[in-house]
Design a protein around this motif. Structure first.
Motif, short mmCIF file in Angstrom:
data_model
loop_
_atom_site.label_atom_id
_atom_site.label_comp_id
_atom_site.label_asym_id
_atom_site.label_seq_id
_atom_site.Cartn_x
_atom_site.Cartn_y
_atom_site.Cartn_z
N LEU A 113 0.81 -1.22 0.00
CA LEU A 113 0.00 0.00 0.00
C LEU A 113 0.85 1.27 0.00
O LEU A 113 0.52 2.23 -0.71
N PRO A 114 1.95 1.33 0.75
CA PRO A 114 2.80 2.51 0.66
C PRO A 114 3.37 2.73 -0.76
O PRO A 114 3.50 3.87 -1.20
N ALA A 115 3.67 1.65 -1.45
CA ALA A 115 4.18 1.79 -2.82
C ALA A 115 3.11 2.37 -3.74
O ALA A 115 3.37 3.31 -4.51
N LEU A 116 1.90 1.84 -3.64
CA LEU A 116 0.81 2.36 -4.46
C LEU A 116 0.49 3.82 -4.11
O LEU A 116 0.30 4.65 -5.00
N SER A 117 0.46 4.11 -2.81
CA SER A 117 0.16 5.49 -2.41
C SER A 117 1.29 6.44 -2.82
O SER A 117 1.03 7.60 -3.13
N GLY A 118 2.53 5.95 -2.84
CA GLY A 118 3.64 6.79 -3.30
C GLY A 118 3.48 7.18 -4.76
O GLY A 118 3.72 8.33 -5.14
N ILE A 119 3.04 6.23 -5.58
CA ILE A 119 2.79 6.53 -6.99
C ILE A 119 1.65 7.54 -7.10
O ILE A 119 1.75 8.55 -7.81
N CYS A 120 0.57 7.29 -6.38
CA CYS A 120 -0.58 8.22 -6.42
C CYS A 120 -0.20 9.60 -5.91
O CYS A 120 -0.65 10.61 -6.46
#
Length: 153
Positions: A113-120
């Motif tokens: 989730l941190p990786a996805l939120s970082g992209i977002c």
């Protein structure tokens, strides 16, 4: 996980020319299969299973297909710039021409989730998609992405 770690080399940035969403996912699965020791069909199945839950198009021409899988040891990420936009059922109706594919090992779920939120988070900058589209090379696109992340810090 920092985007610089998720997209460690320009080999993670591709230019693709799919005619539709299915063809895009097939191309991405083939690319991932060439990088890891897994069959293309298995990778495609994971991407399609997640997409069945709902479209991964974020709007503004960007999509973030993603999946957690139990057969992967390390995260795999690809940024694909499409030569022309395709319909990926985005809420805003815009065709997608930037695709961030993220496949993540189930055993390391804490970083997913941190990786996805970082992209977002970096995509909140309205200029970033335009800059990625205009990058003249994979290296330039990757550096643009990393610079956007540094600006967030």
């Amino acid at each position: 996980m920092a985007l610089a770690d998720l997209f460690p080399a320009s080999s993670g940035v591709l230019t693709l020319s799919p005619s539709n969403k299915k063809e895009l996912f097939e191309m991405l699965a083939a690319e991932v299969a060439a990088r890891i020791d897994q069959p293309q069909e298995r990778i495609l199945d994971a991407i399609l299973a997640r997409e069945k839950l709902g479209p991964t198009a974020l709007g503004r021409g960007v999509s973030l297909p993603h999946a957690r899988v139990d057969w992967l040891d390390n995260p795999v990420a690809i940024l694909a710039r499409l030569t022309r936009g395709i319909d990926m059922e985005a809420r805003d109706g815009e065709p997608v021409d930037l695709v961030f594919l993220v496949l993540w090992p189930e055993a390391a779920s804490e970083g997913f989730l941190p990786a996805l939120s970082g992209i977002c988070r970096v995509l909140r900058d309205n200029q970033l998609p335009r800059q990625l589209r205009q990058a003249q090379s994979a290296d330039e696109a990757l550096e643009t992405l990393r610079a956007a992340e540094r600006a967030q810090d």
